[in-house]
Design a protein around this motif. Structure first.
Motif, PDB file in Angstrom:
ATOM      1  N   SER A  33       0.823  -1.218   0.000  1.00  8.41           N
ATOM      2  CA  SER A  33       0.000   0.000   0.000  1.00  8.41           C
ATOM      3  C   SER A  33       0.855   1.265   0.000  1.00  8.41           C
ATOM      4  O   SER A  33       0.388   2.337  -0.367  1.00  8.41           O
ATOM      5  N   TYR A  34       2.127   1.113   0.386  1.00  7.11           N
ATOM      6  CA  TYR A  34       3.070   2.228   0.339  1.00  7.11           C
ATOM      7  C   TYR A  34       3.970   2.170  -0.904  1.00  7.11           C
ATOM      8  O   TYR A  34       4.835   3.025  -1.086  1.00  7.11           O
ATOM      9  N   GLY A  35       3.787   1.145  -1.713  1.00  7.36           N
ATOM     10  CA  GLY A  35       4.608   0.999  -2.912  1.00  7.36           C
ATOM     11  C   GLY A  35       6.021   0.535  -2.628  1.00  7.36           C
ATOM     12  O   GLY A  35       6.942   0.786  -3.413  1.00  7.36           O
ATOM     13  N   VAL A  36       6.231  -0.171  -1.490  1.00  6.48           N
ATOM     14  CA  VAL A  36       7.561  -0.643  -1.106  1.00  6.48           C
ATOM     15  C   VAL A  36       7.717  -2.111  -1.511  1.00  6.48           C
ATOM     16  O   VAL A  36       6.858  -2.943  -1.216  1.00  6.48           O
ATOM     17  N   LEU A  37       8.819  -2.419  -2.176  1.00 10.06           N
ATOM     18  CA  LEU A  37       9.095  -3.774  -2.655  1.00 10.06           C
ATOM     19  C   LEU A  37       9.836  -4.574  -1.594  1.00 10.06           C
ATOM     20  O   LEU A  37      10.750  -4.062  -0.945  1.00 10.06           O
ATOM     21  N   PHE A  38       9.460  -5.836  -1.415  1.00 11.38           N
ATOM     22  CA  PHE A  38      10.152  -6.720  -0.475  1.00 11.38           C
ATOM     23  C   PHE A  38      11.082  -7.643  -1.245  1.00 11.38           C
ATOM     24  O   PHE A  38      10.716  -8.174  -2.304  1.00 11.38           O
ATOM     25  N   ALA A  39      12.300  -7.854  -0.698  1.00 14.99           N
ATOM     26  CA  ALA A  39      13.300  -8.674  -1.383  1.00 14.99           C
ATOM     27  C   ALA A  39      13.997  -9.613  -0.406  1.00 14.99           C
ATOM     28  O   ALA A  39      14.876  -9.179   0.353  1.00 14.99           O
ATOM     29  N   ASP A  59       5.688 -11.048  -7.066  1.00 14.57           N
ATOM     30  CA  ASP A  59       5.708  -9.754  -6.386  1.00 14.57           C
ATOM     31  C   ASP A  59       7.076  -9.378  -5.838  1.00 14.57           C
ATOM     32  O   ASP A  59       7.444  -8.204  -5.818  1.00 14.57           O
ATOM     33  N   PHE A  60       7.821 -10.368  -5.362  1.00 14.08           N
ATOM     34  CA  PHE A  60       9.083 -10.093  -4.693  1.00 14.08           C
ATOM     35  C   PHE A  60      10.249 -10.072  -5.670  1.00 14.08           C
ATOM     36  O   PHE A  60      10.189 -10.649  -6.760  1.00 14.08           O
ATOM     37  N   LEU A  61      11.328  -9.452  -5.253  1.00  9.55           N
ATOM     38  CA  LEU A  61      12.615  -9.568  -5.913  1.00  9.55           C
ATOM     39  C   LEU A  61      13.451 -10.522  -5.070  1.00  9.55           C
ATOM     40  O   LEU A  61      13.503 -10.374  -3.847  1.00  9.55           O
ATOM     41  N   PHE A  62      14.071 -11.515  -5.688  1.00  8.29           N
ATOM     42  CA  PHE A  62      14.773 -12.565  -4.950  1.00  8.29           C
ATOM     43  C   PHE A  62      16.287 -12.466  -5.140  1.00  8.29           C
ATOM     44  O   PHE A  62      16.780 -12.558  -6.268  1.00  8.29           O
ATOM     45  N   VAL A  63      16.991 -12.263  -4.037  1.00  5.23           N
ATOM     46  CA  VAL A  63      18.457 -12.277  -4.030  1.00  5.23           C
ATOM     47  C   VAL A  63      18.865 -13.616  -3.422  1.00  5.23           C
ATOM     48  O   VAL A  63      18.802 -13.807  -2.210  1.00  5.23           O
ATOM     49  N   ALA A  64      19.236 -14.557  -4.282  1.00  2.21           N
ATOM     50  CA  ALA A  64      19.480 -15.936  -3.847  1.00  2.21           C
ATOM     51  C   ALA A  64      20.966 -16.281  -3.846  1.00  2.21           C
ATOM     52  O   ALA A  64      21.790 -15.574  -4.435  1.00  2.21           O
ATOM     53  N   GLU A  65      21.278 -17.403  -3.183  1.00  4.60           N
ATOM     54  CA  GLU A  65      22.632 -17.964  -3.180  1.00  4.60           C
ATOM     55  C   GLU A  65      23.687 -16.905  -2.837  1.00  4.60           C
ATOM     56  O   GLU A  65      24.702 -16.753  -3.506  1.00  4.60           O
TER      57      GLU A  65
END
Length: 272
Positions: A33-39, A59-65
Motif C-alpha cells: 500500500s506504500y509501494g515498497v518492494l520486499f526482497a 511480487d518479490f525480488l529474490f536475491v538468492a545464493e
C-alpha cells in the motif's frame, strides 16, 4: 524515501523454528500500500525462496545464493557463475580434506554425491535447496555453478571447515554462513554487490533501501544500504557494521521494524 527492503532469512526474518512470522502477510500488504518492494536476500537456493514465498513469486525480488543469482518475476536480473574448473577443484579438495558434506549449487538445481545423500543430509539440504539431485560426480553437470557449500552437522563449521577452505580466499570468496555452513562463491560477489546491481537496474539509491541481517554473509549488505539493521541476535561484527538494531528474530524484529518504518514517513505516503 525507502522503496525496497531486503531481508535475510535464517536468524533474521524466520523465527527460531524456521517459520515466517504470523503477521507476515499483513505486513506485506501494508508495504504494497506504500509501494515498497520486499526482497528476500539469502544464501538459500532461488527455488527454495520461491517455495517459501509461493504466494508472492511474481511480487518479490529474490536475491538468492548469497547474491550470485537475482531474479524478479521469473527473469534473471543478475548472476555471477563461478569459474567451472576452479569450482570443481574446490568441491573435490574440500570433500577430500574436511569432514564436511558438500553441495554444488547451480542455476537449475543443487547437487550432492550419492554416497553423502543420507537421510540426515537430505533433511538439512531441503531447508535451503528444495531442488536437489544426487549424482555420481560433478564433472558432467549441465549447469552453471554459482556456489559451492559445505555442511558440518556438529555445528562447528568455524573450526572444522572454514580453517581449511579459507585458503581459496582471493581466487574465490569463502564465507562462514552459519555455525553449520561455509559458502564459497565468486571473488568479489556477495549480497552487497547484488544489491548494488539491483540499485543500478532499478535506478534507486542506498538511501532508498533498507536491509536486515544477522550473520557474516550479511556483512556487505549492511554497507550497501543506508537503513541497515542488525538483529539483536546478530553476530557482533554485523552489529558493528549496521547503523541500526532491530529486535531479535524470535521477537519478529523485521516485522516490528518494517511497521515502524512505514509509520515514520520514511516510506512516503500510503497509496489510495
Amino acid at each position: 524515501m525507502i522503496k525496497i527492503i531486503f531481508s535475510d532469512m535464517d536468524g533474521t526474518l524466520l523465527d527460531e523454528q524456521g517459520n515466517l512470522p504470523e503477521e507476515f502477510p499483513q505486513v506485506i500488504e501494508e508495504m504494497k500500500s506504500y509501494g515498497v518492494l520486499f526482497a528476500p536476500a539469502s544464501g538459500r537456493q532461488y527455488y527454495s525462496l520461491l517455495d517459501s514465498f509461493s504466494d508472492y513469486k511474481d511480487d518479490f525480488l529474490f536475491v538468492a545464493e548469497n547474491g550470485t543469482l537475482v531474479k524478479q518475476g521469473g527473469k534473471e536480473l543478475f548472476s555471477s557463475p563461478m569459474p567451472r574448473k576452479l569450482a570443481l577443484k574446490v568441491i573435490k579438495d574440500g570433500l577430500a580434506n574436511t569432514p564436511g558434506y558438500g553441495v554444488v549449487c547451480g542455476k537449475k538445481s543443487a547437487y550432492a554425491l550419492h554416497e553423502q545423500y543420507t537421510e540426515e543430509f537430505q533433511a538439512e539440504m531441503h531447508k535451503y535447496f528444495t531442488h536437489a539431485l544426487a549424482v555420481d560426480g560433478f564433472d558432467d553437470l549441465d549447469d552453471d555453478i554459482i556456489k559451492v557449500s559445505f555442511f558440518d552437522p556438529t555445528a562447528n563449521a568455524d573450526k572444522t571447515l572454514y580453517p581449511y577452505l579459507k585458503k581459496f580466499n582471493g581466487r574465490l570468496q569463502v564465507v562462514l554462513a552459519s555455525a553449520y555452513w561455509v559458502d564459497i562463491i565468486g571473488f568479489g560477489i556477495n549480497k552487497g554487490i547484488a544489491i548494488q546491481q539491483v540499485q543500478k537496474k532499478l535506478k534507486i539509491t542506498p538511501k532508498e533501501c533498507a536491509a536486515f541481517g544477522d550473520y557474516m554473509n550479511d556483512a556487505e549488505m549492511m554497507s550497501s544500504v543506508y537503513y541497515s539493521y542488525a538483529m539483536a541476535n546478530a553476530h557482533p561484527k554485523v552489529k558493528e557494521l549496521a547503523r541500526f538494531e532491530a529486535k531479535s528474530n524470535a521477537e519478529h524484529g523485521v516485522m516490528v521494524q518494517i511497521r515502524e518504518l512505514l509509520k515514520s514517513g520514511l516510506c512516503g505516503e500510503k497509496k489510495s
